[in-house]
Scaffold this motif. Structure first.
Motif, PDB file in Angstrom:
ATOM      1  N   THR A   1     -43.418 -10.248  23.660  1.00  0.00           N
ATOM      2  CA  THR A   1     -44.477 -10.877  22.876  1.00  0.00           C
ATOM      3  C   THR A   1     -45.732 -10.016  22.925  1.00  0.00           C
ATOM      4  O   THR A   1     -45.855  -9.107  23.759  1.00  0.00           O
TER       5      THR A   1
ATOM      6  N   THR B   1     -33.253 -11.458  11.232  1.00  0.00           N
ATOM      7  CA  THR B   1     -33.180 -12.871  10.883  1.00  0.00           C
ATOM      8  C   THR B   1     -32.201 -13.088   9.730  1.00  0.00           C
ATOM      9  O   THR B   1     -31.704 -12.140   9.123  1.00  0.00           O
TER      10      THR B   1
ATOM     11  N   VAL C   1     -36.965  -8.546  13.839  1.00  0.00           N
ATOM     12  CA  VAL C   1     -37.842  -9.225  14.788  1.00  0.00           C
ATOM     13  C   VAL C   1     -37.590  -8.722  16.201  1.00  0.00           C
ATOM     14  O   VAL C   1     -36.534  -8.174  16.514  1.00  0.00           O
TER      15      VAL C   1
ATOM     16  N   TRP D   1     -37.132 -16.347   8.952  1.00  0.00           N
ATOM     17  CA  TRP D   1     -38.372 -15.908   9.584  1.00  0.00           C
ATOM     18  C   TRP D   1     -39.364 -17.057   9.690  1.00  0.00           C
ATOM     19  O   TRP D   1     -40.022 -17.231  10.713  1.00  0.00           O
ATOM     20  N   SER D   2     -39.461 -17.890   8.668  1.00  0.00           N
ATOM     21  CA  SER D   2     -40.405 -19.008   8.710  1.00  0.00           C
ATOM     22  C   SER D   2     -40.009 -20.007   9.800  1.00  0.00           C
ATOM     23  O   SER D   2     -40.888 -20.590  10.461  1.00  0.00           O
TER      24      SER D   2
ATOM     25  N   ARG E   1     -40.992 -18.451  13.185  1.00  0.00           N
ATOM     26  CA  ARG E   1     -42.439 -18.401  13.392  1.00  0.00           C
ATOM     27  C   ARG E   1     -42.999 -19.722  13.898  1.00  0.00           C
ATOM     28  O   ARG E   1     -44.111 -19.762  14.441  1.00  0.00           O
ATOM     29  N   ARG E   2     -42.258 -20.802  13.723  1.00  0.00           N
ATOM     30  CA  ARG E   2     -42.748 -22.109  14.176  1.00  0.00           C
ATOM     31  C   ARG E   2     -42.462 -22.359  15.655  1.00  0.00           C
ATOM     32  O   ARG E   2     -42.965 -23.319  16.232  1.00  0.00           O
TER      33      ARG E   2
ATOM     34  N   ARG F   1     -46.203 -16.364  19.370  1.00  0.00           N
ATOM     35  CA  ARG F   1     -45.171 -16.334  18.346  1.00  0.00           C
ATOM     36  C   ARG F   1     -44.336 -15.059  18.435  1.00  0.00           C
ATOM     37  O   ARG F   1     -44.723 -14.081  19.053  1.00  0.00           O
TER      38      ARG F   1
ATOM     39  N   THR G   1     -42.660  -9.305  14.513  1.00  0.00           N
ATOM     40  CA  THR G   1     -41.753  -8.474  13.724  1.00  0.00           C
ATOM     41  C   THR G   1     -41.873  -7.039  14.205  1.00  0.00           C
ATOM     42  O   THR G   1     -42.844  -6.665  14.886  1.00  0.00           O
TER      43      THR G   1
ATOM     44  N   GLU H   1     -45.068  -5.596  12.860  1.00  0.00           N
ATOM     45  CA  GLU H   1     -46.257  -6.022  13.608  1.00  0.00           C
ATOM     46  C   GLU H   1     -46.399  -5.231  14.898  1.00  0.00           C
ATOM     47  O   GLU H   1     -47.507  -4.818  15.277  1.00  0.00           O
TER      48      GLU H   1
END
Length: 282
Positions: free
Chosen positions: A32, A54, A60, A82-83, A86-87, A109, A112, A115
């Motif tokens: 993370t 994903t 990810v 992915w959505s 992300r939760r 969270r 990716t 990121e």
């Protein structure tokens, strides 16, 4: 040590490298943003991370193929969008004492690959491609290149076919040896037989086989003469770190990069200096 013109993300860095295994999982949830930030702050030379795809094709950062161990969710990464991912709370299960959960509910969270590479634009990465049959290695290469990280990423995998495909798609990207390549190299180097031309830049190996330390100074010298770096995983005991540094390894992968940096500093202070600097600095 390596042949001129061959890309290798860890050139110009001091050796032995301290490579942060999944960031800094001793102090923050693995893979993370807080874990990678902690590793950088504690002086790690390179960040080790793992990737999966994903359901909707996003690359990810996670080690396991399921999210259960590191989040408040359940299920396989490849079956989730992915959505949906992300939760989830990826700080939910992190604990230092088994009783308290300091990162739970703090908005940690999943990252990716994009990121990760863009968040740390100067960092070097060891990226482990986990799936046996990734949906798109061309996508992996494209994202690395678009993030201007092709000279900062070293790709690894436990799957020989994955690395061979990756090398065909983008031969400029540095890769490690697959397990079968590593085993062949180990046997040949122990026998004192040359390796010839190989497609990988480093051997990434465990420090023990069946509980027995197997690395020797002579073996490492032969690997170096063959133009290969040797990284050892996963090393968390300070005495083991010092033993490996003494042998001449090029880097260790560790869960506690801060400890690794401190052990290396103490070890380096005892080494003879050549030309005004310690001989282990590249």
């Amino acid at each position: 040590m390596r042949k001129a013109g061959q890309p290798y993300p860890f050139d110009e860095l001091q050796r032995p490298l301290i490579m942060a295994h999944r960031g800094d999982p001793v102090h923050a949830p693995e893979n993370t943003l807080p874990a990678f930030e902690s590793a950088i702050l504690r002086g790690a030379d390179a960040l080790e991370a793992d990737v999966h795809w994903t359901r909707d094709g996003v690359i990810v950062v996670i080690h396991d193929e399921v999210v259960d161990r590191v989040s408040d969710g359940h299920g396989r990464v490849r079956d989730m969008s992915w959505s949906e991912l992300r939760r989830l709370d990826f700080g939910y299960r992190f604990t230092l004492d088994g009783r308290t959960f300091p990162y739970r509910g703090r908005g940690i969270r999943m990252l990716t690959l994009r990121e990760l590479l863009t968040r740390f634009p100067e960092a070097r990465f060891n990226i482990d491609i986990k799936p046996k049959d990734p949906p798109s290695l061309a996508q992996f290469v494209r994202e690395v290149v678009e993030c201007r990280a092709e000279r900062r990423v070293f790709a690894a995998s436990f799957h020989h076919k994955v690395l061979n495909r990756l090398r065909r798609i983008y031969p400029q990207l540095a890769t490690g040896a697959s397990p079968c390549e590593a085993m062949a190299a180990l046997a040949r180097l122990h026998a004192g037989v040359g390796l010839g031309r190989v497609k990988y830049k480093a051997l990434q190996v465990p420090p023990r086989v069946r509980g027995i330390p197997w690395l020797t100074e002579r073996w490492l010298e032969r690997a170096h003469r063959a133009g290969l770096a040797v990284h050892v995983w996963t090393v968390n005991d300070p005495a083991d770190m010092e033993r490996l540094f003494d042998l001449g390894v090029d880097g260790i992968v560790t869960d506690d990069p801060g400890q690794g940096v401190a052990v290396r500093a103490r070890w380096a202070a005892r080494q003879p200096r050549e030309g005004g600097r310690t001989k282990w600095i590249s």
